[in-house]
Design an enzyme around this catalytic site. Structure first.
Site, PDB file in Angstrom:
ATOM      1  N   CYS A   1       0.751  -1.192  -0.038  1.00 21.70           N
ATOM      2  CA  CYS A   1      -0.002   0.030   0.021  1.00 21.70           C
ATOM      3  C   CYS A   1       0.836   1.104  -0.111  1.00 21.70           C
ATOM      4  CB  CYS A   1      -0.902   0.093   1.061  1.00 21.70           C
ATOM      5  SG  CYS A   1      -2.039   1.564   1.587  1.00 21.70           S
TER       6      CYS A   1
ATOM      7  N   SER B   1       0.508   3.767   1.595  1.00 24.01           N
ATOM      8  CA  SER B   1       0.627   4.302   3.046  1.00 24.01           C
ATOM      9  C   SER B   1       1.787   4.021   3.620  1.00 24.01           C
ATOM     10  CB  SER B   1      -0.728   3.976   4.025  1.00 24.01           C
ATOM     11  OG  SER B   1      -1.837   4.448   3.532  1.00 24.01           O
TER      12      SER B   1
ATOM     13  N   HIS C   1       4.706   6.110   2.278  1.00 25.21           N
ATOM     14  CA  HIS C   1       5.028   7.273   2.938  1.00 25.21           C
ATOM     15  C   HIS C   1       5.796   7.097   4.054  1.00 25.21           C
ATOM     16  CE1 HIS C   1       2.255   9.467   0.328  1.00 25.21           C
ATOM     17  NE2 HIS C   1       1.057   8.664   0.890  1.00 25.21           N
TER      18      HIS C   1
ATOM     19  N   HIS D   1       0.368  -3.231   6.671  1.00 26.93           N
ATOM     20  CA  HIS D   1      -0.918  -3.130   7.459  1.00 26.93           C
ATOM     21  C   HIS D   1      -2.347  -3.675   6.663  1.00 26.93           C
ATOM     22  CE1 HIS D   1      -0.765   0.224   4.703  1.00 26.93           C
ATOM     23  NE2 HIS D   1      -2.141   0.495   4.778  1.00 26.93           N
TER      24      HIS D   1
ATOM     25  N   CYS E   1      -7.209  -2.354   3.676  1.00 26.53           N
ATOM     26  CA  CYS E   1      -7.160  -1.059   3.756  1.00 26.53           C
ATOM     27  C   CYS E   1      -7.746  -0.448   2.644  1.00 26.53           C
ATOM     28  CB  CYS E   1      -5.495  -0.587   3.993  1.00 26.53           C
ATOM     29  SG  CYS E   1      -5.193   1.164   3.737  1.00 26.53           S
TER      30      CYS E   1
END
Length: 360
Positions: free
Chosen positions: A38, A40, A43, A59, A162
């Site tokens: 992902c 995320s 980042h 996650h 997610c």
């Protein structure tokens, strides 16, 4: 267990042997089956968002419960589960007022002075987002996972954790899209495509998918977009406003860039709502002008789609099992853990949708 460890930002993850502790009170040990790659995580890996090092990212996961600690009531050994980063305590102001995705989740972590959940020798390995799923096992609080239909394929179930929960949550909960509404989706990665699919399920009258990558626009059409737009074409926003005769009811941003947030606001009709899902750089802002406010326009964030995941995730699994939710189209490739850095390189290019790490 084998796990992908991040030692410092902007460096490749390293596959290491990591020790996972036994489940304590209200904790669940999960054998990881699959985990999505992902943006995320990217980042944190690239340093846009801070995190303590060393750590294990990941996650968006699904797996099988191996063991539980004292007091666990939500799952049992043998259950198929999906994890979710919006772990909730269940008793704070946000939880008891139905805003579980805003819970800070501090009670779902081990307290200072207690043994760490993850370590390498004497070195503590920090758990990212209460999960750390790029590993053969996860040790999490019971409020960070939910049991699902055991017939659900776990290599597809993981993306619900997610991307799909965030995108569908934006449609069903944060934006509350109703039949006939016009929806613009800005960014057609995993989250954006989930928005498109959920908007179709919700009965949106027109779904406009906006992305510079032609392949992603084609995927959006497959998932239910009625129109697609290349935002790099001059006058793209004006074209959307023209085709919708004044703008859209909902503009849902799923990129995490200031320009896409501004576009979301620009596309709104009078009384429309812009929902920002993407993780923008921490110093950036998106706002409404005076004329926007006078026109009744609204701007909102929606962490993880404002989900209530113990309820939402089993429903999304049911949508997939009934043929309403298309998860297969979201997944570009399945890879072993050893190829995790390749997957992030592809994600940085911006052309791929979802790589899924699978464990044997």
């Amino acid at each position: 267990m084998k796990a992908a460890v991040l030692y410092e930002t902007k460096t490749p993850l390293v596959i290491e042997d990591v020790t996972v502790d036994k489940p304590g009170p209200r904790e669940v040990l999960i054998r990881t089956a699959a985990v999505g790659v992902c943006r995320s995580d990217l980042h944190f890996i690239d340093g846009t968002y801070p995190h303590a090092m060393p750590c294990i990212p990941g996650h968006e996961a699904a797996g099988i419960v191996e063991a539980v600690g004292d007091g666990v009531t939500m799952v049992k050994p043998g259950d198929a589960v999906i994890t979710c980063l919006s772990a909730f305590c269940g008793h704070c102001e946000f939880c008891v007022t139905g805003r579980m995705s805003l819970c800070m989740g501090r009670d779902t972590r081990r307290r200072p002075g207690e043994p760490p959940r993850l370590r390498m020798g004497e070195t503590v390995v920090n758990q990212m987002l209460d999960l750390s799923a790029y590993a053969e096992q996860m040790l999490v609080h019971e409020h960070a996972c939910v049991a699902i239909n055991p017939e659900m394929p776990l290599d597809r179930a993981c993306v619900i954790g997610c991307a799909v929960t965030t995108g569908a949550g934006a449609v069903f909960r944060a934006a509350d899209v109703t039949p006939g509404d016009t929806v613009a989706v800005i960014g057609c990665g995993g989250v954006g495509l989930a928005v498109v699919n959920a908007a179709k399920i919700a009965g949106a009258g027109r779904i406009i998918a906006i992305d510079p990558v032609a392949d992603k626009r084609r995927l959006a059409e497959k998932l239910g977009a009625t129109d697609t737009v290349d935002p790099m074409v001059e006058g793209a926003a004006a074209g959307v406003i023209e085709m919708t005769k004044g703008g859209v009811d909902h503009a849902i941003e799923a990129v995490g860039r200031p320009a896409s947030g501004e576009m979301a606001v620009t596309l709104l009709r009078r009384g429309g709502t812009a929902t920002i899902l993407g993780m923008m750089p921490l110093t950036e802002k998106v706002g409404l002008g005076a004329i926007d406010l006078l026109s009744g326009k609204k701007l909102q964030g929606a962490k993880m789609g404002a989900n209530c995941f113990p309820v939402d995730i089993p429903r999304l699994v049911d949508f997939y099992m009934r043929g309403l939710l298309d998860l297969d189209t979201l997944i570009a490739e399945r890879i072993p853990l050893e190829q995790i850095n390749h997957a992030f390189d592809e994600l940085r290019k911006g052309d791929s949708v979802r790589s899924v790490v699978t464990f044997g």
